[in-house]
Design a protein around this motif. Structure first.
Motif, PDB file in Angstrom:
ATOM      1  N   ALA A 251       0.814  -1.323   0.069  1.00 22.39           N
ATOM      2  CA  ALA A 251       0.180   0.026   0.178  1.00 22.39           C
ATOM      3  C   ALA A 251       0.796   1.325  -0.060  1.00 22.39           C
ATOM      4  O   ALA A 251       0.438   2.287  -0.685  1.00 22.39           O
ATOM      5  N   LEU A 252       1.892   1.223   0.753  1.00 21.67           N
ATOM      6  CA  LEU A 252       2.857   2.394   0.631  1.00 21.67           C
ATOM      7  C   LEU A 252       3.548   2.563  -0.661  1.00 21.67           C
ATOM      8  O   LEU A 252       3.648   3.753  -1.063  1.00 21.67           O
ATOM      9  N   ARG A 254       2.121   1.885  -3.614  1.00 20.25           N
ATOM     10  CA  ARG A 254       1.164   2.330  -4.520  1.00 20.25           C
ATOM     11  C   ARG A 254       0.839   3.666  -4.023  1.00 20.25           C
ATOM     12  O   ARG A 254       0.426   4.447  -4.746  1.00 20.25           O
ATOM     13  N   TYR A 255       0.734   3.868  -2.930  1.00 20.98           N
ATOM     14  CA  TYR A 255       0.330   5.431  -2.828  1.00 20.98           C
ATOM     15  C   TYR A 255       1.410   6.157  -3.036  1.00 20.98           C
ATOM     16  O   TYR A 255       1.117   7.230  -3.556  1.00 20.98           O
ATOM     17  N   LYS A 259       0.571   9.404  -5.794  1.00 18.14           N
ATOM     18  CA  LYS A 259       1.118  10.609  -5.235  1.00 18.14           C
ATOM     19  C   LYS A 259       1.851  11.266  -6.409  1.00 18.14           C
ATOM     20  O   LYS A 259       1.628  12.361  -6.672  1.00 18.14           O
TER      21      LYS A 259
END
Length: 309
Positions: A251-252, A254-255, A259
């Motif tokens: 998730a980190l 992909r974030y 961004k």
């Protein structure tokens, strides 16, 4: 004073299918206590997972008594202060209707169904509708006047209140702060919506009684609740399973990628706007450029976004 006299408000303790619990100052301990064992109109949207303020997870913990009631934000406080003015406008527009101040009610059969209407609307001495007063900073989430095109969480609230009293209509008057408009909407009952809300609310209250909390989701309110629940700090290591670790790291990543892509896309739009204020597509708003001291401060996306078919 928390509890207000009801002598001039209601001749009987029952109104339609509902019974009066009391008339309390909004946000008072008594007001919160009266709603603790049921689902109110501002809470049914959280149960349905369509609220922008509360998630099923965060509401569950409030109903379980794990945390204090949610505090009002600045927009909610503005709405509370403007409520008398909005109600006055509604009365002026409908001289044929009699309005009475609301209170805290519950359905006589479904005692977990709570309603806090702003006003009760009577015709020829008979309760026929509810009136809700709302404050909105921007008009984008509201459709054409006279329709039921209001945000889904307000629509759910209106239908929940009407169902509590056994009636079918709610009027909603919204004061739009950015334009100074008073917009009026009519939300009628929907049998499918009503059945779903009753089912979900009853199951939700049963889950609170059974101590079975909802799953953690991505709502801001859920994250805030998870942060608020622990009290103190133990200097220990806590082992987590491999799938949990991998999901978090993925998730980190992909974030970070999203961004970066969002920033690139925003730069392209800002470059196209130049010294302009807004980006539009076929007159539909895309984004607004805000400026401080002559320089771009931010790019705010349109509140209603979508893609053409």
């Amino acid at each position: 004073v928390s509890a207000l006299s009801t002598d001039t408000l209601f001749e009987l303790p029952t109104v339609g299918d509902a019974e009066l619990i009391g008339v309390f100052e909004h946000g008072s301990p008594e007001w919160h206590a009266a709603r603790m064992d049921g689902i109110g109109g501002s809470e049914i949207s959280a149960v349905l997972d369509i609220s922008i303020w509360e998630s099923p997870f965060s509401l569950w913990h409030r109903k379980a008594g794990a945390v204090p009631p949610r505090e009002a934000n600045t927009e909610m406080e503005a709405g509370r202060r403007l409520e008398p003015v909005i109600c006055e406008v509604f009365a002026e527009r409908h001289p044929d209707l009699e309005t009475r101040r609301g209170g805290t009610f519950r359905n006589r059969q479904r005692r977990w169904q709570i309603a806090n209407p702003d006003q009760l609307v009577y015709e020829n001495g008979r309760l026929t509708a509810i009136h809700e007063a709302k404050f909105a900073l921007y008009p984008e989430k509201f459709g054409e006047e006279g329709t039921d095109q209001v945000p889904p969480y307000y629509q759910a609230q209106c239908r929940w209140y009407a169902d509590t009293f056994g009636i079918t209509r709610t009027y909603l008057t919204a004061f739009v702060g950015s334009t100074g408009e008073f917009r009026e909407y009519v939300i009628d009952a929907d049998a499918d919506d009503t059945a779903l809300m009753r089912e979900r609310a009853e199951a939700f209250m049963a889950s609170v009684a059974a101590g079975i909390r909802p799953p953690i989701d991505g709502h801001d309110a859920t994250y805030r609740m998870v942060k608020d629940l622990p009290d103190g700090l133990d200097d220990i290591d806590v082992e987590v399973p491999v799938p949990m670790r991998d999901e978090y790291f993925d998730a980190l990543a992909r974030y970070a990628a999203a961004k970066t892509e969002k920033q690139r896309a925003a730069s392209v739009v800002l470059d196209a706007i130049g010294t302009g204020r807004r980006a539009v597509c076929f007159t539909d708003p895309v984004a607004t450029r805000t400026v401080r001291d002559g320089k771009t401060y931010s790019l705010q996306p349109a509140r209603n976004r979508g893609t053409a078919a």
